[in-house]
Scaffold this motif. Sequence first.
Motif, PDB file in Angstrom:
ATOM      1  N   ALA A  31       0.841  -1.195   0.000  1.00 38.95           N
ATOM      2  CA  ALA A  31       0.000   0.000   0.000  1.00 38.95           C
ATOM      3  C   ALA A  31       0.876   1.245   0.000  1.00 38.95           C
ATOM      4  O   ALA A  31       1.884   1.305   0.719  1.00 38.95           O
ATOM      5  CB  ALA A  31      -0.911   0.002   1.216  1.00 38.95           C
ATOM      6  N   LEU A  32       0.513   2.216  -0.809  1.00 41.25           N
ATOM      7  CA  LEU A  32       1.155   3.515  -0.798  1.00 41.25           C
ATOM      8  C   LEU A  32       0.188   4.495  -0.187  1.00 41.25           C
ATOM      9  O   LEU A  32      -0.976   4.562  -0.588  1.00 41.25           O
ATOM     10  CB  LEU A  32       1.496   3.964  -2.230  1.00 41.25           C
ATOM     11  CG  LEU A  32       2.417   3.065  -3.044  1.00 41.25           C
ATOM     12  CD1 LEU A  32       2.562   3.605  -4.460  1.00 41.25           C
ATOM     13  CD2 LEU A  32       3.772   2.933  -2.371  1.00 41.25           C
ATOM     14  N   LYS A  33       0.632   5.266   0.800  1.00 42.61           N
ATOM     15  CA  LYS A  33      -0.216   6.255   1.459  1.00 42.61           C
ATOM     16  C   LYS A  33       0.413   7.628   1.298  1.00 42.61           C
ATOM     17  O   LYS A  33       1.632   7.755   1.260  1.00 42.61           O
ATOM     18  CB  LYS A  33      -0.370   5.950   2.951  1.00 42.61           C
ATOM     19  CG  LYS A  33      -1.228   4.754   3.258  1.00 42.61           C
ATOM     20  CD  LYS A  33      -1.428   4.638   4.773  1.00 42.61           C
ATOM     21  CE  LYS A  33      -2.365   3.507   5.114  1.00 42.61           C
ATOM     22  NZ  LYS A  33      -2.627   3.458   6.564  1.00 42.61           N
ATOM     23  N   THR A  34      -0.449   8.623   1.200  1.00 38.77           N
ATOM     24  CA  THR A  34       0.049   9.990   1.126  1.00 38.77           C
ATOM     25  C   THR A  34      -0.853  10.911   1.929  1.00 38.77           C
ATOM     26  O   THR A  34      -2.061  10.707   1.978  1.00 38.77           O
ATOM     27  CB  THR A  34       0.143  10.480  -0.334  1.00 38.77           C
ATOM     28  OG1 THR A  34       0.658  11.806  -0.338  1.00 38.77           O
ATOM     29  CG2 THR A  34      -1.208  10.472  -1.018  1.00 38.77           C
ATOM     30  N   ASP A  35      -0.249  11.898   2.564  1.00 34.69           N
ATOM     31  CA  ASP A  35      -0.998  12.969   3.191  1.00 34.69           C
ATOM     32  C   ASP A  35      -1.037  14.183   2.266  1.00 34.69           C
ATOM     33  O   ASP A  35      -1.609  15.213   2.601  1.00 34.69           O
ATOM     34  CB  ASP A  35      -0.373  13.369   4.538  1.00 34.69           C
ATOM     35  CG  ASP A  35      -0.634  12.309   5.597  1.00 34.69           C
ATOM     36  OD1 ASP A  35      -1.664  11.610   5.496  1.00 34.69           O
ATOM     37  OD2 ASP A  35       0.189  12.182   6.511  1.00 34.69           O
ATOM     38  N   GLY A  36      -0.398  14.048   1.102  1.00 33.84           N
ATOM     39  CA  GLY A  36      -0.380  15.130   0.124  1.00 33.84           C
ATOM     40  C   GLY A  36      -1.615  15.091  -0.757  1.00 33.84           C
ATOM     41  O   GLY A  36      -2.645  14.512  -0.405  1.00 33.84           O
ATOM     42  N   VAL A  37      -1.521  15.701  -1.927  1.00 32.06           N
ATOM     43  CA  VAL A  37      -2.679  15.800  -2.816  1.00 32.06           C
ATOM     44  C   VAL A  37      -2.869  14.566  -3.697  1.00 32.06           C
ATOM     45  O   VAL A  37      -3.913  14.398  -4.301  1.00 32.06           O
ATOM     46  CB  VAL A  37      -2.592  17.057  -3.719  1.00 32.06           C
ATOM     47  CG1 VAL A  37      -2.642  18.307  -2.880  1.00 32.06           C
ATOM     48  CG2 VAL A  37      -1.351  17.039  -4.582  1.00 32.06           C
ATOM     49  N   GLY A  38      -1.858  13.692  -3.783  1.00 33.34           N
ATOM     50  CA  GLY A  38      -2.012  12.505  -4.601  1.00 33.34           C
ATOM     51  C   GLY A  38      -0.703  11.783  -4.804  1.00 33.34           C
ATOM     52  O   GLY A  38       0.301  12.076  -4.146  1.00 33.34           O
ATOM     53  N   ILE A  39      -0.717  10.831  -5.729  1.00 31.12           N
ATOM     54  CA  ILE A  39       0.462  10.037  -6.072  1.00 31.12           C
ATOM     55  C   ILE A  39       0.641  10.112  -7.573  1.00 31.12           C
ATOM     56  O   ILE A  39      -0.311   9.935  -8.337  1.00 31.12           O
ATOM     57  CB  ILE A  39       0.287   8.567  -5.633  1.00 31.12           C
ATOM     58  CG1 ILE A  39       0.128   8.484  -4.115  1.00 31.12           C
ATOM     59  CG2 ILE A  39       1.445   7.715  -6.121  1.00 31.12           C
ATOM     60  CD1 ILE A  39      -0.228   7.104  -3.613  1.00 31.12           C
ATOM     61  N   SER A  40       1.871  10.352  -8.012  1.00 35.26           N
ATOM     62  CA  SER A  40       2.177  10.406  -9.446  1.00 35.26           C
ATOM     63  C   SER A  40       3.324   9.457  -9.757  1.00 35.26           C
ATOM     64  O   SER A  40       4.204   9.232  -8.923  1.00 35.26           O
ATOM     65  CB  SER A  40       2.581  11.819  -9.870  1.00 35.26           C
ATOM     66  OG  SER A  40       1.508  12.711  -9.739  1.00 35.26           O
ATOM     67  N   MET A  41       3.317   8.914 -10.969  1.00 39.97           N
ATOM     68  CA  MET A  41       4.429   8.140 -11.479  1.00 39.97           C
ATOM     69  C   MET A  41       4.935   8.883 -12.715  1.00 39.97           C
ATOM     70  O   MET A  41       4.150   9.171 -13.627  1.00 39.97           O
ATOM     71  CB  MET A  41       3.990   6.718 -11.843  1.00 39.97           C
ATOM     72  CG  MET A  41       5.140   5.823 -12.281  1.00 39.97           C
ATOM     73  SD  MET A  41       4.596   4.151 -12.737  1.00 39.97           S
ATOM     74  CE  MET A  41       3.964   3.564 -11.189  1.00 39.97           C
ATOM     75  N   LEU A  42       6.228   9.214 -12.718  1.00 46.91           N
ATOM     76  CA  LEU A  42       6.810  10.030 -13.786  1.00 46.91           C
ATOM     77  C   LEU A  42       7.965   9.304 -14.453  1.00 46.91           C
ATOM     78  O   LEU A  42       8.606   8.445 -13.833  1.00 46.91           O
ATOM     79  CB  LEU A  42       7.329  11.358 -13.207  1.00 46.91           C
ATOM     80  CG  LEU A  42       6.363  12.179 -12.357  1.00 46.91           C
ATOM     81  CD1 LEU A  42       7.095  13.352 -11.723  1.00 46.91           C
ATOM     82  CD2 LEU A  42       5.207  12.671 -13.190  1.00 46.91           C
ATOM     83  N   THR A  43       8.262   9.686 -15.696  1.00 54.10           N
ATOM     84  CA  THR A  43       9.457   9.195 -16.365  1.00 54.10           C
ATOM     85  C   THR A  43      10.660  10.001 -15.871  1.00 54.10           C
ATOM     86  O   THR A  43      10.503  11.012 -15.180  1.00 54.10           O
ATOM     87  CB  THR A  43       9.355   9.350 -17.898  1.00 54.10           C
ATOM     88  OG1 THR A  43       9.333  10.744 -18.213  1.00 54.10           O
ATOM     89  CG2 THR A  43       8.114   8.664 -18.447  1.00 54.10           C
ATOM     90  N   SER A  44      11.859   9.591 -16.241  1.00 53.88           N
ATOM     91  CA  SER A  44      13.063  10.316 -15.820  1.00 53.88           C
ATOM     92  C   SER A  44      13.111  11.724 -16.406  1.00 53.88           C
ATOM     93  O   SER A  44      13.791  12.592 -15.880  1.00 53.88           O
ATOM     94  CB  SER A  44      14.325   9.542 -16.225  1.00 53.88           C
ATOM     95  OG  SER A  44      14.365   9.412 -17.631  1.00 53.88           O
ATOM     96  N   THR A  45      12.343  11.966 -17.488  1.00 52.54           N
ATOM     97  CA  THR A  45      12.314  13.303 -18.097  1.00 52.54           C
ATOM     98  C   THR A  45      11.155  14.148 -17.572  1.00 52.54           C
ATOM     99  O   THR A  45      10.958  15.275 -18.009  1.00 52.54           O
ATOM    100  CB  THR A  45      12.216  13.203 -19.627  1.00 52.54           C
ATOM    101  OG1 THR A  45      11.027  12.485 -19.976  1.00 52.54           O
ATOM    102  CG2 THR A  45      13.437  12.498 -20.212  1.00 52.54           C
ATOM    103  N   GLY A  46      10.358  13.601 -16.655  1.00 51.31           N
ATOM    104  CA  GLY A  46       9.271  14.356 -16.043  1.00 51.31           C
ATOM    105  C   GLY A  46       7.908  14.150 -16.674  1.00 51.31           C
ATOM    106  O   GLY A  46       6.920  14.738 -16.219  1.00 51.31           O
ATOM    107  N   ASP A  47       7.802  13.312 -17.716  1.00 57.50           N
ATOM    108  CA  ASP A  47       6.485  13.025 -18.301  1.00 57.50           C
ATOM    109  C   ASP A  47       5.659  12.199 -17.311  1.00 57.50           C
ATOM    110  O   ASP A  47       6.181  11.290 -16.660  1.00 57.50           O
ATOM    111  CB  ASP A  47       6.624  12.236 -19.603  1.00 57.50           C
ATOM    112  CG  ASP A  47       7.140  13.068 -20.758  1.00 57.50           C
ATOM    113  OD1 ASP A  47       7.299  14.292 -20.589  1.00 57.50           O
ATOM    114  OD2 ASP A  47       7.388  12.493 -21.833  1.00 57.50           O
ATOM    115  N   THR A  48       4.371  12.510 -17.221  1.00 59.36           N
ATOM    116  CA  THR A  48       3.481  11.790 -16.307  1.00 59.36           C
ATOM    117  C   THR A  48       3.005  10.501 -16.957  1.00 59.36           C
ATOM    118  O   THR A  48       2.555  10.490 -18.103  1.00 59.36           O
ATOM    119  CB  THR A  48       2.271  12.670 -15.934  1.00 59.36           C
ATOM    120  OG1 THR A  48       2.745  13.892 -15.379  1.00 59.36           O
ATOM    121  CG2 THR A  48       1.380  11.969 -14.924  1.00 59.36           C
TER     122      THR A  48
END
Length: 180
Positions: A31-48
Amino acid sequence: DKATFGASDDLQIYHDGSNSWIQDAGTGVLALKTDGVGISMLTSTGDTLFQANRDSDVRLYYDNSIKLATTSTGIDVTGTATMDGLTVDTGTSQINGYLETDNSHNYFKSNSTSHASLTLRKNASGADSIDFLQLRNNANGIIGKIEGDGDISFKSGTFTGVLTANAGVVVDNITIDGSE
């Protein structure tokens, strides 16, 4: 080398020479938990690649463009959806064929080799209306047409007929109006 956590090394983070891994080797879920606004997975160049927003939508990306997103009422697909079936759960709705458009007309084409049926109905308030409904043969020739005002025309080979709302029936230019 592996970074391991838990009494039985249940959580492992490592690189195998080709790929990097986060592995849940124990019982339960990862499980991944966050107290922030969400979870993102990005490439090494910053593409979502993926974005999950807290108390909101989940988005899947292709080449940094949103292609599938959840909404409060379902999903939103950007682009073409290719699937091996579609079930529409709105009472008795069923599609056995495909819908097509050419920017000026919309078509339903049946996959049936024996027959096709299309029924249009006004809703209970009568707010829906149509200008016309055309029936076409395999050669795309018009074999029948129902006008919004109730006029009906049909053609079979060289035989044509029209049933009008006000003038009776016209068959091959012969008018039958019901009067004597």
